[in-house]
Design a protein around this motif. Structure first.
Motif, PDB file in Angstrom:
ATOM      1  N   UNK A  86      29.545 -42.455 -23.733  1.00  0.00           N
ATOM      2  CA  UNK A  86      30.167 -43.771 -23.661  1.00  0.00           C
ATOM      3  C   UNK A  86      31.169 -43.904 -22.522  1.00  0.00           C
ATOM      4  N   UNK A  87      31.439 -42.844 -21.786  1.00  0.00           N
ATOM      5  CA  UNK A  87      32.360 -42.915 -20.666  1.00  0.00           C
ATOM      6  C   UNK A  87      33.247 -41.696 -20.586  1.00  0.00           C
ATOM      7  N   UNK A 115      36.895 -46.659 -21.201  1.00  0.00           N
ATOM      8  CA  UNK A 115      35.442 -46.877 -21.172  1.00  0.00           C
ATOM      9  C   UNK A 115      34.842 -46.772 -22.568  1.00  0.00           C
ATOM     10  N   UNK A 116      35.314 -45.812 -23.334  1.00  0.00           N
ATOM     11  CA  UNK A 116      34.828 -45.651 -24.707  1.00  0.00           C
ATOM     12  C   UNK A 116      35.221 -46.866 -25.547  1.00  0.00           C
ATOM     13  N   UNK A 117      36.419 -47.397 -25.315  1.00  0.00           N
ATOM     14  CA  UNK A 117      36.859 -48.601 -26.028  1.00  0.00           C
ATOM     15  C   UNK A 117      35.933 -49.784 -25.748  1.00  0.00           C
ATOM     16  N   UNK A 118      35.508 -49.928 -24.502  1.00  0.00           N
ATOM     17  CA  UNK A 118      34.576 -51.004 -24.150  1.00  0.00           C
ATOM     18  C   UNK A 118      33.260 -50.810 -24.898  1.00  0.00           C
ATOM     19  N   UNK A 119      32.746 -49.570 -24.918  1.00  0.00           N
ATOM     20  CA  UNK A 119      31.502 -49.282 -25.637  1.00  0.00           C
ATOM     21  C   UNK A 119      31.670 -49.540 -27.132  1.00  0.00           C
ATOM     22  N   UNK A 150      30.264 -40.853 -27.614  1.00  0.00           N
ATOM     23  CA  UNK A 150      30.933 -39.640 -27.187  1.00  0.00           C
ATOM     24  C   UNK A 150      31.664 -39.866 -25.862  1.00  0.00           C
ATOM     25  N   UNK A 151      32.831 -39.281 -25.762  1.00  0.00           N
ATOM     26  CA  UNK A 151      33.541 -39.264 -24.480  1.00  0.00           C
ATOM     27  C   UNK A 151      33.000 -38.109 -23.680  1.00  0.00           C
ATOM     28  N   UNK A 152      32.651 -38.371 -22.428  1.00  0.00           N
ATOM     29  CA  UNK A 152      32.130 -37.328 -21.554  1.00  0.00           C
ATOM     30  C   UNK A 152      33.308 -36.497 -21.094  1.00  0.00           C
ATOM     31  N   UNK A 153      33.303 -35.226 -21.457  1.00  0.00           N
ATOM     32  CA  UNK A 153      34.423 -34.349 -21.121  1.00  0.00           C
ATOM     33  C   UNK A 153      34.520 -34.155 -19.616  1.00  0.00           C
TER      34      UNK A 153
END
Length: 132
Positions: free
Chosen positions: A81-82, A87-91, A127-130
């Motif tokens: 998701x970013x 970015x994750x919040x937008x997703x 998922x947040x991309x680490x």
């Protein structure tokens, strides 16, 4: 090692294949395709990804997450998701607007993912991309 076969599709049983294919198309991209006159099977070619297919299952009962004693999840999808939480919040907001239901979002920063149910009840994770 030389593979014996290639993965063709991940197939999700559901009560309304077209609606679920449209949900995932809005989330992942692509255009759902069905056979004319057949509402029991839709395919979504995810750009740069795996083909998802959706088949009608009469009497479908969605999995209950995280219960393992009855009707446990059989699989789930992990979706990048970013890199940033913004970015994750937008997703997250987009997934909710499309009909996703949050299942476990409280510890997302600790876990680097949050769990949702799609409109048919299948679990998936944003998922947040680490970094690195």
């Amino acid at each position: 090692m030389t593979p014996v076969v290639r993965l063709r599709s991940v197939v999700l049983d559901c009560p309304d294949p077209r609606a679920l294919a449209e949900f995932y198309a809005a989330l992942l991209g692509g255009t759902p395709q069905g056979e004319e006159g057949d509402d029991d099977w839709y395919v979504l070619h995810v750009p740069g990804g795996t083909r998802l297919a959706f088949q009608r299952s009469e009497g479908f009962t969605p999995p209950e997450w995280p219960r393992a004693d009855r009707n446990a999840q059989q699989f789930h999808l992990d979706l990048d998701a970013g890199v940033t939480w913004a970015e994750v919040d937008v997703a997250h907001e987009r997934a909710l607007a499309l009909g996703a239901r949050p299942l476990q979002v409280a510890e997302r920063e600790k876990l680097d993912f949050a769990v949702y149910a799609d409109p048919a009840g299948h679990p998936f994770c944003l998922c947040r991309i680490a970094d690195g």
